[in-house]
Write a protein that holds these residues in place. Structure first.
Motif, PDB file in Angstrom:
ATOM      1  N   LEU A 119       0.823  -1.204   0.000  1.00 33.80           N
ATOM      2  CA  LEU A 119       0.000   0.000   0.000  1.00 33.80           C
ATOM      3  C   LEU A 119       0.858   1.256   0.000  1.00 33.80           C
ATOM      4  O   LEU A 119       0.594   2.217  -0.745  1.00 33.80           O
ATOM      5  CB  LEU A 119      -0.919  -0.013   1.224  1.00 33.80           C
ATOM      6  CG  LEU A 119      -2.081   0.971   1.223  1.00 33.80           C
ATOM      7  CD1 LEU A 119      -3.105   0.602   0.161  1.00 33.80           C
ATOM      8  CD2 LEU A 119      -2.757   1.002   2.593  1.00 33.80           C
ATOM      9  N   SER A 123       1.331   4.104  -2.782  1.00 28.04           N
ATOM     10  CA  SER A 123       0.891   5.454  -2.418  1.00 28.04           C
ATOM     11  C   SER A 123       1.995   6.479  -2.595  1.00 28.04           C
ATOM     12  O   SER A 123       1.770   7.579  -3.125  1.00 28.04           O
ATOM     13  CB  SER A 123       0.382   5.462  -0.980  1.00 28.04           C
ATOM     14  OG  SER A 123      -0.733   4.604  -0.833  1.00 28.04           O
ATOM     15  N   GLY A 150      -3.347  11.164   2.851  1.00 25.00           N
ATOM     16  CA  GLY A 150      -2.846   9.797   2.766  1.00 25.00           C
ATOM     17  C   GLY A 150      -2.024   9.415   3.974  1.00 25.00           C
ATOM     18  O   GLY A 150      -2.051   8.251   4.405  1.00 25.00           O
ATOM     19  N   SER A 153      -4.418   8.518   6.603  1.00 18.28           N
ATOM     20  CA  SER A 153      -4.995   7.221   6.259  1.00 18.28           C
ATOM     21  C   SER A 153      -4.061   6.077   6.647  1.00 18.28           C
ATOM     22  O   SER A 153      -4.494   5.061   7.204  1.00 18.28           O
ATOM     23  CB  SER A 153      -5.294   7.170   4.757  1.00 18.28           C
ATOM     24  OG  SER A 153      -5.666   5.872   4.358  1.00 18.28           O
ATOM     25  N   LYS A 204      -8.657   4.850   0.087  1.00 18.13           N
ATOM     26  CA  LYS A 204      -7.975   4.485  -1.159  1.00 18.13           C
ATOM     27  C   LYS A 204      -8.956   4.323  -2.313  1.00 18.13           C
ATOM     28  O   LYS A 204      -8.641   4.672  -3.457  1.00 18.13           O
ATOM     29  CB  LYS A 204      -7.183   3.192  -0.966  1.00 18.13           C
ATOM     30  CG  LYS A 204      -6.000   3.333  -0.023  1.00 18.13           C
ATOM     31  CD  LYS A 204      -5.023   4.373  -0.518  1.00 18.13           C
ATOM     32  CE  LYS A 204      -3.876   4.585   0.450  1.00 18.13           C
ATOM     33  NZ  LYS A 204      -3.016   5.736   0.061  1.00 18.13           N
ATOM     34  N   VAL A 233      -5.344   2.365  -9.121  1.00 15.05           N
ATOM     35  CA  VAL A 233      -5.368   2.520  -7.653  1.00 15.05           C
ATOM     36  C   VAL A 233      -6.675   1.978  -7.083  1.00 15.05           C
ATOM     37  O   VAL A 233      -6.693   1.304  -6.049  1.00 15.05           O
ATOM     38  CB  VAL A 233      -5.166   4.004  -7.265  1.00 15.05           C
ATOM     39  CG1 VAL A 233      -5.360   4.197  -5.761  1.00 15.05           C
ATOM     40  CG2 VAL A 233      -3.775   4.469  -7.683  1.00 15.05           C
ATOM     41  N   GLY A 237      -7.162  -1.181  -4.510  1.00 11.89           N
ATOM     42  CA  GLY A 237      -7.922  -1.063  -3.270  1.00 11.89           C
ATOM     43  C   GLY A 237      -8.982  -2.139  -3.140  1.00 11.89           C
ATOM     44  O   GLY A 237      -9.160  -2.736  -2.072  1.00 11.89           O
TER      45      GLY A 237
END
Length: 484
Positions: A119, A123, A150, A153, A204, A233, A237
């Protein structure tokens, strides 16, 4: 191959001084196509890697093929724009490869540690891609917003993982599933940990209410990066979200069914209603992508829908789960084709006469000035609206059919109503292109390779809409491997 290719592109750019500006794009395409060939050759073989931390299966290869295919299209669109603008951004190519690498790790993750590694690899690369257009204030602002949100997150995800690790005593998915099936699991810790992880996954894939970054970031990023984010993306997710949903079975299904159903309804409805009033095509497509995340969540909800007792009922529940899972996989492929075609044409028109192709009204009369581009964009819009014989119609048909088979009739009705609402803002673009006179500053930019690539995507949209059965059956076979 992708990891080594990313390092190779970095080294070639650093040490080979006689490069032409398109050589890195050829090398990147060679790496991605080589990875696709390996995925095809290794089909049908399963491998457990890193002591069970990663699994290479047909499910993994399905997503790897999708990620690499999207990467190929993105590189073609970006290189075409560089040729026209005269700008050379060599950092773009390794970043695309490292983003794809993170997605591949994420799809193969069988442990919380590899999940986080994949991830964050994805990212970090996408943060730079969004904000990496030097001298562009909108791009820098979008990248900064995406980075800050982000970061929050990721922190939320780590907190959730810590709680799950404390509960299960291990980070492997099998350890977590085994602990959840114990006689007296600590439901409070599990629920809190899963809720925090779900919030991060929701960020995401842009689920309401974790979606507020999406319009600004999609609008500020270059069109080719926006297309990459909206497809690859989101697919990454949902790859991990499907595994996450399967982990809930059957202990948390009853508790989480209502939560995920509410998220699906809010996401569909919110995305479509706000998209109705957008005059910026990239922001409209951003809200559209939020709505499509809601449709995909219907499939995830169907996966964990509670079933009554009895072996016959449990068998039927498994069949429904496989139907929903294959519908999600098919939808992701169709959704990727539709959005790549749409953003590919928007990207071709970007920069013409010194301004971005953002305002929907500037597409007036595009069918007269750029008939091929208008036709491709019209096919993408019709498919996103779910009009037959496009792949968007079949994707929604399979998805809503699985929801109905599970007995979730109200959710299916809400999904159909939202799909009807979306027809307005998709057809609005077609009306502007075909029924209004061209403006003096209408877009007339040319980029043959990108238009041809988008045209191939449009043909695939039509082909999978007319002949979807074989691919849908293949998706069913792939999904059966997702089990713990």
């Amino acid at each position: 191959i992708v990891a080594g290719g990313g390092l190779l592109v970095l080294l070639v750019d650093a040490f080979v001084k006689t490069l032409k500006k398109d050589h890195l794009s050829y090398l990147t395409l060679f790496v991605l196509l080589g990875s696709i060939v390996v995925q095809i050759v290794s089909q049908g073989t399963d491998s457990i890697l890193l002591n069970g931390m990663m699994i290479a299966s047909d499910f993994t290869r399905f997503f790897n093929f999708l990620f690499c295919g999207i990467g190929v299209m993105t590189v073609i669109f970006a290189t075409g724009l560089y040729d026209r603008e005269g700008k050379y951004r060599p950092e773009f190519y390794p970043l695309i490869l490292f983003a794809v690498l993170g997605m591949m790790i994420l799809a193969a993750a069988n442990d919380l540690l590899t999940l986080f590694l994949g991830l964050e690899t994805m990212s970090m690369a996408v943060y730079v891609l969004v904000g990496g257009v030097r001298g562009n204030v909108r791009s820098a602002e979008a990248g900064f917003k995406y980075l800050i949100l982000g970061g929050f997150s990721s922190a939320i995800l780590l907190m959730g993982m810590a709680l799950i690790y404390g509960f299960a005593g291990g980070t492997g998915f099998e350890d977590i599933a085994l602990a959840m099936r114990s006689k007296n699991p600590d439901v409070l810790i599990v629920s809190l940990g899963m809720a925090l992880m779900l919030a991060s996954f929701g960020f995401k894939v842009a689920l309401v209410p974790f979606h507020m970054w999406t319009p600004d970031v999609y609008d500020g990023a270059p069109a080719y990066v926006t297309g990459f984010m909206a497809t690859a993306v989101k697919a990454a997710g949902f790859a991990i979200l499907v595994r996450f949903a399967m982990l809930m079975q059957p202990q948390l299904a009853f508790a989480w069914y209502t939560v995920l159903a509410a998220l699906a309804v809010l996401t569909m409805t919110g995305g479509n209603l706000v998209a109705l009033v957008q005059n910026n095509i990239k922001r409209m497509l951003a809200w559209s992508s939020i709505a499509h995340a809601g449709y995909l969540m219907l499939g995830v909800v169907t996966l964990i829908s509670p079933a009554a007792g009895g072996s016959e009922m449990m068998m039927r529940s498994r069949e429904i789960g496989e139907s929903a899972g294959s519908a999600v996989l098919f939808y992701l492929v169709g959704y990727s084709l539709m959005n790549l075609a749409a953003f590919g044409i928007v990207n071709v028109l970007t920069g013409s006469k010194g301004k971005d192709a953002d305002d929907i009204n500037t597409y007036a009369g595009l069918s007269r000035t750029r008939p091929v581009s208008a036709a491709i964009l019209a096919v993408a819009m019709l498919s996103l609206a779910g009009i037959p014989p496009m792949v968007g119609f079949m994707a929604k048909f399979y998805l809503f059919s699985a929801v109905v088979r599970a007995g979730l009739i109200p959710l299916a009705i809400i999904g159909v109503i939202n799909s009807l609402i979306s027809v307005y803002y998709y057809l609005r673009i077609i009306v502007v292109m075909y029924m209004k006179e061209p403006e003096e500053d209408s877009y007339r930019g040319t980029e043959l390779v990108s238009v041809v690539t988008a045209g191939v995507l449009a043909l695939l949209i039509l082909f999978l809409g007319v002949m979807p059965d074989s691919f849908h059956r293949a998706a069913e076979v792939v999904f059966r491997q997702v089990q713990f």
